[in-house]
Design a protein around this motif. Structure first.
Motif, PDB file in Angstrom:
ATOM      1  N   LEU A 178       0.834  -1.200   0.000  1.00 20.87           N
ATOM      2  CA  LEU A 178       0.000   0.000   0.000  1.00 20.87           C
ATOM      3  C   LEU A 178       0.871   1.254   0.000  1.00 20.87           C
ATOM      4  N   ILE A 179       1.901   1.255   0.795  1.00 18.88           N
ATOM      5  CA  ILE A 179       2.809   2.410   0.826  1.00 18.88           C
ATOM      6  C   ILE A 179       3.457   2.610  -0.532  1.00 18.88           C
ATOM      7  N   ASP A 180       3.885   1.526  -1.169  1.00 15.53           N
ATOM      8  CA  ASP A 180       4.487   1.607  -2.497  1.00 15.53           C
ATOM      9  C   ASP A 180       3.490   2.165  -3.515  1.00 15.53           C
ATOM     10  N   ALA A 181       2.243   1.727  -3.437  1.00 13.39           N
ATOM     11  CA  ALA A 181       1.215   2.232  -4.346  1.00 13.39           C
ATOM     12  C   ALA A 181       0.968   3.726  -4.120  1.00 13.39           C
ATOM     13  N   GLU A 182       0.944   4.133  -2.864  1.00 12.81           N
ATOM     14  CA  GLU A 182       0.740   5.549  -2.562  1.00 12.81           C
ATOM     15  C   GLU A 182       1.897   6.403  -3.059  1.00 12.81           C
ATOM     16  N   LEU A 183       3.115   5.886  -2.985  1.00 18.23           N
ATOM     17  CA  LEU A 183       4.268   6.626  -3.512  1.00 18.23           C
ATOM     18  C   LEU A 183       4.192   6.751  -5.031  1.00 18.23           C
ATOM     19  N   SER A 184       3.736   5.706  -5.702  1.00 16.63           N
ATOM     20  CA  SER A 184       3.565   5.776  -7.155  1.00 16.63           C
ATOM     21  C   SER A 184       2.520   6.822  -7.524  1.00 16.63           C
ATOM     22  N   TRP A 185       1.464   6.886  -6.746  1.00 11.36           N
ATOM     23  CA  TRP A 185       0.419   7.880  -6.972  1.00 11.36           C
ATOM     24  C   TRP A 185       0.984   9.284  -6.780  1.00 11.36           C
ATOM     25  N   LEU A 186       1.768   9.458  -5.733  1.00 12.06           N
ATOM     26  CA  LEU A 186       2.387  10.753  -5.483  1.00 12.06           C
ATOM     27  C   LEU A 186       3.295  11.162  -6.643  1.00 12.06           C
ATOM     28  N   HIS A 187       4.094  10.232  -7.143  1.00  9.13           N
ATOM     29  CA  HIS A 187       4.972  10.537  -8.276  1.00  9.13           C
ATOM     30  C   HIS A 187       4.177  10.914  -9.513  1.00  9.13           C
ATOM     31  N   ALA A 188       3.062  10.239  -9.748  1.00  6.67           N
ATOM     32  CA  ALA A 188       2.216  10.570 -10.898  1.00  6.67           C
ATOM     33  C   ALA A 188       1.620  11.969 -10.746  1.00  6.67           C
ATOM     34  N   GLU A 189       1.230  12.332  -9.543  1.00  7.74           N
ATOM     35  CA  GLU A 189       0.698  13.676  -9.314  1.00  7.74           C
ATOM     36  C   GLU A 189       1.778  14.741  -9.492  1.00  7.74           C
ATOM     37  N   ILE A 190       2.984  14.444  -9.027  1.00 12.41           N
ATOM     38  CA  ILE A 190       4.089  15.387  -9.204  1.00 12.41           C
ATOM     39  C   ILE A 190       4.388  15.569 -10.691  1.00 12.41           C
ATOM     40  N   ALA A 191       4.343  14.487 -11.450  1.00 17.15           N
ATOM     41  CA  ALA A 191       4.574  14.582 -12.898  1.00 17.15           C
ATOM     42  C   ALA A 191       3.534  15.488 -13.546  1.00 17.15           C
ATOM     43  N   LEU A 192       2.285  15.412 -13.087  1.00 18.52           N
ATOM     44  CA  LEU A 192       1.251  16.300 -13.634  1.00 18.52           C
ATOM     45  C   LEU A 192       1.550  17.753 -13.295  1.00 18.52           C
ATOM     46  N   LEU A 193       1.982  17.997 -12.071  1.00 11.46           N
ATOM     47  CA  LEU A 193       2.292  19.371 -11.672  1.00 11.46           C
ATOM     48  C   LEU A 193       3.477  19.930 -12.460  1.00 11.46           C
ATOM     49  N   ASN A 194       4.435  19.077 -12.780  1.00 12.42           N
ATOM     50  CA  ASN A 194       5.603  19.520 -13.538  1.00 12.42           C
ATOM     51  C   ASN A 194       5.373  19.525 -15.045  1.00 12.42           C
ATOM     52  N   ALA A 195       4.220  19.072 -15.476  1.00 14.46           N
ATOM     53  CA  ALA A 195       3.944  18.973 -16.914  1.00 14.46           C
ATOM     54  C   ALA A 195       3.809  20.344 -17.574  1.00 14.46           C
ATOM     55  N   ASP A 196       3.574  21.379 -16.813  1.00 16.58           N
ATOM     56  CA  ASP A 196       3.473  22.717 -17.395  1.00 16.58           C
ATOM     57  C   ASP A 196       4.758  23.099 -18.122  1.00 16.58           C
ATOM     58  N   ASP A 197       5.880  22.586 -17.638  1.00 14.13           N
ATOM     59  CA  ASP A 197       7.166  22.862 -18.283  1.00 14.13           C
ATOM     60  C   ASP A 197       7.243  22.224 -19.670  1.00 14.13           C
ATOM     61  N   ARG A 198       6.386  21.217 -19.907  1.00 14.04           N
ATOM     62  CA  ARG A 198       6.382  20.511 -21.188  1.00 14.04           C
ATOM     63  C   ARG A 198       5.161  20.866 -22.027  1.00 14.04           C
ATOM     64  N   GLY A 199       4.445  21.888 -21.640  1.00 11.36           N
ATOM     65  CA  GLY A 199       3.268  22.282 -22.396  1.00 11.36           C
ATOM     66  C   GLY A 199       1.978  21.651 -21.905  1.00 11.36           C
ATOM     67  N   GLY A 200       2.004  21.060 -20.753  1.00 10.25           N
ATOM     68  CA  GLY A 200       0.807  20.461 -20.174  1.00 10.25           C
ATOM     69  C   GLY A 200       0.908  18.951 -20.103  1.00 10.25           C
ATOM     70  N   PRO A 201       0.029  18.344 -19.322  1.00 13.30           N
ATOM     71  CA  PRO A 201       0.062  16.890 -19.167  1.00 13.30           C
ATOM     72  C   PRO A 201      -0.249  16.172 -20.483  1.00 13.30           C
ATOM     73  N   SER A 202       0.456  15.103 -20.710  1.00 12.76           N
ATOM     74  CA  SER A 202       0.216  14.292 -21.901  1.00 12.76           C
ATOM     75  C   SER A 202      -0.827  13.229 -21.571  1.00 12.76           C
ATOM     76  N   PRO A 203      -1.360  12.576 -22.593  1.00 11.01           N
ATOM     77  CA  PRO A 203      -2.269  11.452 -22.322  1.00 11.01           C
ATOM     78  C   PRO A 203      -1.599  10.368 -21.464  1.00 11.01           C
ATOM     79  N   LEU A 204      -0.303  10.170 -21.646  1.00 11.79           N
ATOM     80  CA  LEU A 204       0.415   9.189 -20.841  1.00 11.79           C
ATOM     81  C   LEU A 204       0.472   9.609 -19.369  1.00 11.79           C
ATOM     82  N   ASP A 205       0.658  10.903 -19.111  1.00 11.51           N
ATOM     83  CA  ASP A 205       0.637  11.402 -17.727  1.00 11.51           C
ATOM     84  C   ASP A 205      -0.704  11.089 -17.061  1.00 11.51           C
ATOM     85  N   TRP A 206      -1.794  11.341 -17.772  1.00 16.78           N
ATOM     86  CA  TRP A 206      -3.122  11.079 -17.223  1.00 16.78           C
ATOM     87  C   TRP A 206      -3.343   9.581 -17.005  1.00 16.78           C
TER      88      TRP A 206
END
Length: 89
Positions: free
Chosen positions: A30-58
């Protein structure tokens, strides 16, 4: 989530008990899954540097959310002693 409380004030305490280690291991997926979720959310927040979230990010975010839900149910089932819960496909 709260694990077993450890009494570190006892002089004979040499670390976590086997029960403590079992509880930590049971919650590990469960902790590992929550960390993966956190990383995915961070990737979305940082996606602005790449022009926005991609379909893969979502997709990564949705998969991480689904994994957290699955692992939460599995952890709760473990805690209440149920081993035959139906699994989602």
């Amino acid at each position: 989530m709260m694990l077993h409380s450890l009494d570190l004030n006892t002089p004979a305490h040499d670390g976590p008990t086997p029960n403590d280690l079992d509880a930590i291991e049971a919650e590990g997926l469960l902790i590992d899954a929550e960390l993966s979720w956190l990383h995915a959310e961070i990737a979305l927040l940082n996606a602005d540097d790449r022009g926005g979230p991609s379909p893969l990010d979502w997709r990564r975010l949705r998969r991480a959310e689904a994994r957290v839900i699955r692992e939460t149910f599995a952890y709760v089932a473990y805690r209440i002693g149920v081993s035959d819960l139906p699994r989602a496909a």
